[in-house]
Motif scaffolding. Structure first.
Motif, PDB file in Angstrom:
ATOM      1  N   ARG A 135     -45.211  -0.461 -10.345  1.00 42.81           N
ATOM      2  CA  ARG A 135     -46.381  -0.953 -11.081  1.00 42.81           C
ATOM      3  C   ARG A 135     -46.005  -1.672 -12.372  1.00 42.81           C
ATOM      4  N   PHE A 136     -45.341  -2.787 -12.198  1.00 46.18           N
ATOM      5  CA  PHE A 136     -45.040  -3.596 -13.371  1.00 46.18           C
ATOM      6  C   PHE A 136     -46.344  -3.893 -14.098  1.00 46.18           C
ATOM      7  N   ARG A 137     -46.280  -3.933 -15.406  1.00 43.20           N
ATOM      8  CA  ARG A 137     -47.517  -4.197 -16.155  1.00 43.20           C
ATOM      9  C   ARG A 137     -47.914  -5.662 -16.033  1.00 43.20           C
ATOM     10  N   GLU A 138     -46.891  -6.497 -15.732  1.00 41.05           N
ATOM     11  CA  GLU A 138     -47.185  -7.921 -15.622  1.00 41.05           C
ATOM     12  C   GLU A 138     -47.027  -8.345 -14.175  1.00 41.05           C
ATOM     13  N   GLU A 139     -47.720  -9.397 -13.831  1.00 35.09           N
ATOM     14  CA  GLU A 139     -47.564  -9.889 -12.473  1.00 35.09           C
ATOM     15  C   GLU A 139     -46.150 -10.442 -12.261  1.00 35.09           C
ATOM     16  N   LYS A 140     -45.609 -11.011 -13.337  1.00 34.50           N
ATOM     17  CA  LYS A 140     -44.266 -11.572 -13.241  1.00 34.50           C
ATOM     18  C   LYS A 140     -43.333 -10.913 -14.241  1.00 34.50           C
ATOM     19  N   PRO A 141     -42.648  -9.873 -13.821  1.00 32.70           N
ATOM     20  CA  PRO A 141     -41.662  -9.307 -14.750  1.00 32.70           C
ATOM     21  C   PRO A 141     -40.558 -10.333 -15.005  1.00 32.70           C
ATOM     22  N   LYS A 142     -39.935 -10.244 -16.160  1.00 34.00           N
ATOM     23  CA  LYS A 142     -38.852 -11.209 -16.464  1.00 34.00           C
ATOM     24  C   LYS A 142     -37.629 -10.829 -15.652  1.00 34.00           C
ATOM     25  N   PHE A 143     -37.162 -11.746 -14.862  1.00 37.20           N
ATOM     26  CA  PHE A 143     -35.952 -11.499 -14.074  1.00 37.20           C
ATOM     27  C   PHE A 143     -34.775 -12.131 -14.804  1.00 37.20           C
ATOM     28  N   ILE A 144     -33.849 -11.304 -15.253  1.00 35.13           N
ATOM     29  CA  ILE A 144     -32.715 -11.828 -16.019  1.00 35.13           C
ATOM     30  C   ILE A 144     -31.440 -11.543 -15.249  1.00 35.13           C
ATOM     31  N   ASP A 145     -30.796 -12.591 -14.818  1.00 36.11           N
ATOM     32  CA  ASP A 145     -29.536 -12.445 -14.101  1.00 36.11           C
ATOM     33  C   ASP A 145     -28.490 -13.203 -14.915  1.00 36.11           C
ATOM     34  N   VAL A 146     -27.713 -12.456 -15.701  1.00 35.52           N
ATOM     35  CA  VAL A 146     -26.787 -13.166 -16.591  1.00 35.52           C
ATOM     36  C   VAL A 146     -25.515 -13.614 -15.882  1.00 35.52           C
ATOM     37  N   ASN A 147     -25.311 -13.131 -14.671  1.00 31.52           N
ATOM     38  CA  ASN A 147     -24.114 -13.594 -13.968  1.00 31.52           C
ATOM     39  C   ASN A 147     -24.414 -13.903 -12.509  1.00 31.52           C
ATOM     40  N   PRO A 148     -25.283 -14.904 -12.293  1.00 33.97           N
ATOM     41  CA  PRO A 148     -25.658 -15.192 -10.912  1.00 33.97           C
ATOM     42  C   PRO A 148     -24.467 -15.620 -10.066  1.00 33.97           C
ATOM     43  N   VAL A 149     -23.421 -16.170 -10.694  1.00 34.02           N
ATOM     44  CA  VAL A 149     -22.277 -16.615  -9.900  1.00 34.02           C
ATOM     45  C   VAL A 149     -21.048 -15.747 -10.114  1.00 34.02           C
ATOM     46  N   GLU A 150     -21.157 -14.695 -10.854  1.00 38.52           N
ATOM     47  CA  GLU A 150     -19.966 -13.905 -11.163  1.00 38.52           C
ATOM     48  C   GLU A 150     -20.362 -12.453 -11.324  1.00 38.52           C
ATOM     49  N   GLN A 151     -20.192 -11.687 -10.280  1.00 41.36           N
ATOM     50  CA  GLN A 151     -20.617 -10.298 -10.448  1.00 41.36           C
ATOM     51  C   GLN A 151     -19.474  -9.322 -10.684  1.00 41.36           C
ATOM     52  N   MET A 152     -18.242  -9.780 -10.479  1.00 42.33           N
ATOM     53  CA  MET A 152     -17.115  -8.901 -10.799  1.00 42.33           C
ATOM     54  C   MET A 152     -16.725  -9.151 -12.258  1.00 42.33           C
ATOM     55  N   ALA A 153     -16.247  -8.098 -12.912  1.00 39.60           N
ATOM     56  CA  ALA A 153     -15.864  -8.243 -14.317  1.00 39.60           C
ATOM     57  C   ALA A 153     -14.744  -9.275 -14.456  1.00 39.60           C
ATOM     58  N   GLU A 154     -14.782  -9.999 -15.553  1.00 47.90           N
ATOM     59  CA  GLU A 154     -13.832 -11.093 -15.728  1.00 47.90           C
ATOM     60  C   GLU A 154     -12.374 -10.641 -15.739  1.00 47.90           C
ATOM     61  N   GLY A 155     -12.123  -9.503 -16.375  1.00 51.75           N
ATOM     62  CA  GLY A 155     -10.732  -9.059 -16.542  1.00 51.75           C
ATOM     63  C   GLY A 155     -10.191  -8.275 -15.355  1.00 51.75           C
ATOM     64  N   LEU A 156     -10.871  -8.352 -14.210  1.00 49.64           N
ATOM     65  CA  LEU A 156     -10.458  -7.544 -13.052  1.00 49.64           C
ATOM     66  C   LEU A 156      -9.498  -8.321 -12.157  1.00 49.64           C
ATOM     67  N   LYS A 157      -8.401  -7.647 -11.757  1.00 48.88           N
ATOM     68  CA  LYS A 157      -7.483  -8.235 -10.782  1.00 48.88           C
ATOM     69  C   LYS A 157      -7.563  -7.414  -9.519  1.00 48.88           C
ATOM     70  N   GLU A 158      -7.592  -8.099  -8.387  1.00 55.58           N
ATOM     71  CA  GLU A 158      -7.797  -7.382  -7.121  1.00 55.58           C
ATOM     72  C   GLU A 158      -6.646  -7.620  -6.156  1.00 55.58           C
ATOM     73  N   GLY A 159      -6.327  -6.614  -5.372  1.00 54.57           N
ATOM     74  CA  GLY A 159      -5.289  -6.762  -4.359  1.00 54.57           C
ATOM     75  C   GLY A 159      -5.437  -5.695  -3.297  1.00 54.57           C
ATOM     76  N   LEU A 160      -4.698  -5.856  -2.211  1.00 58.00           N
ATOM     77  CA  LEU A 160      -4.710  -4.805  -1.192  1.00 58.00           C
ATOM     78  C   LEU A 160      -3.297  -4.466  -0.773  1.00 58.00           C
ATOM     79  N   VAL A 161      -3.131  -3.217  -0.350  1.00 56.68           N
ATOM     80  CA  VAL A 161      -1.841  -2.753   0.136  1.00 56.68           C
ATOM     81  C   VAL A 161      -2.029  -2.360   1.588  1.00 56.68           C
TER      82      VAL A 161
END
Ligand code: ATP
Length: 778
Positions: free
Chosen positions: A456-482
């Motif tokens: 029950r949002f109080r507004e019909e349009k809640p503010k949708f804030i996506d600060v990283n629409p193109v980057e969801q992994m943390a910047e300082g993360l390095k990934e690998g597999l063994v």
């Protein structure tokens, strides 16, 4: 004798009694009356007025509640308490020369304040009859007063220091609030320019555009948060403007304070005289915010973050009740009665609400509903309880017991804040539709749309804030597999941990039994492993997190209960012992490292047949950031198999010992269970007969059962011998065969490794992960 203590003065309740006391005192028999009432220094051994003694406020740990009523307790040094032999009254003698100083507060001993505590401050130069109602200790205080001439214990120096520091904090905050006395030179508009910034403070000008109060800015400064994170910059003004907000930002990017700061601002705004508000009222509080968390640990962590924010200034911060399973429900109910902010997991919260006690009515009047880790809370698992809570928050008038709330009006006032680092596709689409949910969705009870509607949002349009629409992994993360065979996962886990000595590491598994199995394995190898899973008692869970936080090189072996939200500083490595079941979980698990602009590594251990799936899963996570054409390819870490093979004997032995001990424990508990069951049935129980390889009992798991039986059948001596062998293996150096670098006691000889040589040779080619720079640098 303990220091004399007294409480912060409370407002007067009874002026008549006070007047009566004055009269009585005017009769003139109290010893203090013979005390010279001047501000001149008291001489050695002279009697002094109680108020003229040098009282020091007792330093208590920083916390938000009133510390069982002990805030404001003061103590005193070097004073003798003398009881008159004739009338039993007491007086005070300073043991040493001290300067009597006027004080602003009445000085009242605990238990003596009922009439006198609201007196106006009396300067030390008052005449004896001016407002003096101290009557000495009555007979109730025998313990203290019956021993004349006992010197009062000196207050610890530490308390003085803390006291001084507290005063500095207070001054800063008062200046920030504009409530302090003007300082010398304050009339000059440029006077502040020359001021040195307090050592503890940082410049917070970067926060100013968000429209926060000086009190909050001062707290942020003391926390050394010099600028807002992107989600904070974007979300805080919207929330302060009264909008519903749906916030998405990567793990470790400060989402907690993105909703925590506006809640604090609201609290400050609605309690202009905070000191008074929290002192005077014994009434049940109206909570202002309800924050839902999917895990107990996260709930406690949110509490810690908000407490840290609120405990920096001079104001009495909001009272926060954390309502999670596993801890005393009675205590939580007590805390709830005076809570300004309630933080809880849905299960326990629902349990408490169901027990009545008026919480429901108060929850219906909250100003903020926060759903943290929303995609988890709004998905199956928590669905039922969240739904029930949302239902009662918005229950219609006639349904609520003793209801006198206009619920629709109250709902209008509530702001809904929904945060997460990930939103599954369905949820995100629905959220992007911004609150336009059709009525027909009410039928699909189990659908997310239904729950969103329930918010029950109080507004019909809640503010949708996506600060990283193109980057969801943390910047300082390095990934690998063994890559390794399925049966070698334990060995490769050991190899990775060995390569990262003294590195705070989180190892994720998909099952509680895997945590239970890995714990003794790693501990046998002398690695500092701690466990965390949902079947542990809550206190043990919190202790594990506490120890993991306190011990820099420790290893936490956990299920996904630790995947979301946990903010443990200095986690440098995340190892996925089992593959995450979904891409979102990979994001959250990996997000336990590389937080708040730090760096860290995330390594998946996978069997060859799992590699393709893993690549797809990780690419999926990264695809969202890069668009369709830039397919992310997670690198394989090419581990030096020669080193791994050198580690194998100790890993095998450690595993065998762990399995043996586990099997023995298991057998014992099974035996006990079977024996009890047999007794109940009135039959004989013979474990060997029962365990025999009866025809037809072979099949799935038979091999494992046989191995377990064998392990369980090992004698104590045999286990001791294996342990001795492992000890000697761990004490040996492991020669890599290529250069003199050694592994000892289950940990890399760091000095040897760092002596001008590249650690990369141990793991082979590990470029891209930063591992070649040495442990801890990743
Ligand atoms: N403005 C700031 N400046 C510096 N550090 C900050 C700031 N705001 C928050 N932090 C710190 O950043 C860390 C991560 O914050 P937080 O736990 O709120 O992240 P999150 O976005 O909720 O992560 P997750 O998605 O994993 O739950 C915390 O230690 C917090 O104290």
């Amino acid at each position: 004798m303990a220091p004399i203590g007294k409480k912060r003065p409370l407002p007067s309740k009874n002026a008549t009694t006070k007047a009566r006391k004055r009269q009585k005192l005017a009769g003139g028999d109290a010893d203090y009356r013979s005390t010279p009432q001047t501000s001149a220094p008291a001489t050695n051994g002279s009697k002094v007025r109680l108020d003229d003694l040098k009282w020091n406020e007792v330093a208590l740990p920083d916390r938000l509640d009133d510390y069982e009523g002990f805030f404001g307790l003061e103590e005193i040094d070097d004073v003798e308490v003398v009881r008159s032999a004739t009338d039993g009254r007491v007086s005070f003698k300073t043991a040493e020369r001290s300067t009597a100083k006027p004080t602003k507060k009445r000085k009242v001993s605990e238990g003596q304040h009922k009439d006198s505590d609201a007196q106006e401050p009396q300067p030390a130069t008052d005449t004896p009859s001016d407002g003096e109602e101290w009557e000495g200790f009555g007979s109730d205080d025998q313990d203290q007063a019956q021993q004349p001439n006992v010197p009062v214990k000196a207050a610890p120096a530490r308390a003085d220091k803390k006291q001084k520091k507290k005063k500095e904090y207070k001054k800063d905050a008062e200046r920030a609030n504009g409530t302090s006395e003007p300082r010398d030179g304050d009339s000059n508009p440029f006077a502040g320019l020359g001021d040195e910034v307090q050592e503890d403070d940082v410049d917070t000008s970067a926060w100013e555009s968000l429209g926060l109060s000086q009190t909050t800015l001062s707290s942020l400064s003391k926390l050394k948060f010099s600028r807002p994170t992107p989600i904070q910059s974007a979300a805080i003004p919207e929330i302060l403007d009264g909008h519903d907000v749906i916030g998405k930002a990567s793990t470790g990017s400060g989402k907690t304070l993105a909703f925590g700061i506006p809640i604090l601002e609201h609290y400050l705004g609605s309690n202009p005289d905070r000191r008074k508000a929290s002192r005077v009222s014994e009434d049940i509080h109206q909570p202002q915010a309800l924050i839902l968390s999917p895990t107990r640990e996260l709930a406690h962590q949110i509490t810690a973050h908000l407490t840290a924010l609120c405990s920096q200034g001079s104001f009495d911060g909001p009272s926060i009740a954390t309502v999670t399973g596993g801890l005393s429900i009675q205590k939580q109910q007590r805390l709830l009665s005076k809570a300004d902010i309630i933080i809880g997991t849905p299960g326990r919260l629902w349990e408490v609400i169901s027990q009545g006690q008026g919480l429901l009515k108060r929850l219906q009047k909250i100003k903020f509903l926060v759903v943290d880790e929303a995609d988890r809370l709004l998905s199956e698992g928590h669905f039922k309880e969240v739904e029930e809570i949302l239902n009662v928050l918005d229950k219609d008038d006639e349904d609520v017991e003793n209801e006198d709330v206009d619920s629709s009006a109250e709902q209008q006032k509530r702001q809904t804040l929904v945060f997460s680092a990930t939103f599954h596709k369905g949820l995100q689409q629905k959220l992007a539709a911004k609150g336009k949910f059709g009525g027909e969705l009410m039928d699909k009870k189990e659908s997310m749309e239904y729950l969103l509607k329930k918010l029950r949002f109080r507004e019909e349009k809640p503010k949708f804030i996506d600060v990283n629409p193109v980057e969801q992994m943390a910047e300082g993360l390095k990934e690998g597999l063994v890559e390794c065979s399925g049966t070698e996962k334990d060995l490769y886990l050991y190899a990775l941990l060995t390569y990262h000595p003294n590195t705070r590491t989180l190892v994720f598994t998909n099952s509680i039994s895997a945590v239970r199995r890995l714990m003794p394995f790693l501990q046998n190898l002398s690695l500092p492993a701690l466990a965390l899973h949902s079947q542990m008692p809550q206190k043990a869970r919190l202790r594990s997190v506490e120890q993991f936080t306190a011990r820099p090189g420790s290893i936490l072996v956990a299920t996904d209960v630790a995947a979301r939200g946990l903010d443990i500083p200095g986690v440098q490595l995340v190892i996925h012992y089992h593959l995450p079941r979904a891409a979102d979980m990979y994001v959250h698990r990996s997000g336990r490292t590389a937080r708040a602009e730090n760096s860290g590594s995330s390594i998946l251990i996978c069997a060859p047949e799992e590699v393709a799936g893993v690549r797809r899963l990780v690419a999926k996570v990264h695809a969202r950031r890069g668009g369709s054409d830039s397919k992310y390819f997670i690198r394989s870490l090419d581990i030096d198999r020669r080193i791994v093979s050198k580690l194998k004997p100790r890993a095998t032995l450690a595993k065998k010992i762990a399995d043996t001990e586990n099997a023995k424990k298991q057998k014992k508990s099974e035996d006990n269970w079977m024996r009890e069951a047999a007794e109940d049935l009135g039959v004989d129980y013979d474990s060997e007969e029962f365990e025999g390889d009866a025809p037809g009992r072979r099949g799935r798991g038979a091999g494992r059962r046989k191995a377990e039986r064998e392990a369980g059948a090992m004698s104590k001596g045999e286990v001791q011998a294996m342990k001795a062998e492992l000890r000697s293996l761990l004490a040996q150096r492991v020669n890599a065969g290529v250069s003199p670098r050694y592994l000892t006691s289950g940990a890399v000889d760091v000095d040897a490794l760092l002596r001008g040589e590249r650690n990369g040779e141990f793991l082979g080619e590990v470029g891209g992960l930063g591992l070649e720079d040495g442990p801890g640098k990743a």
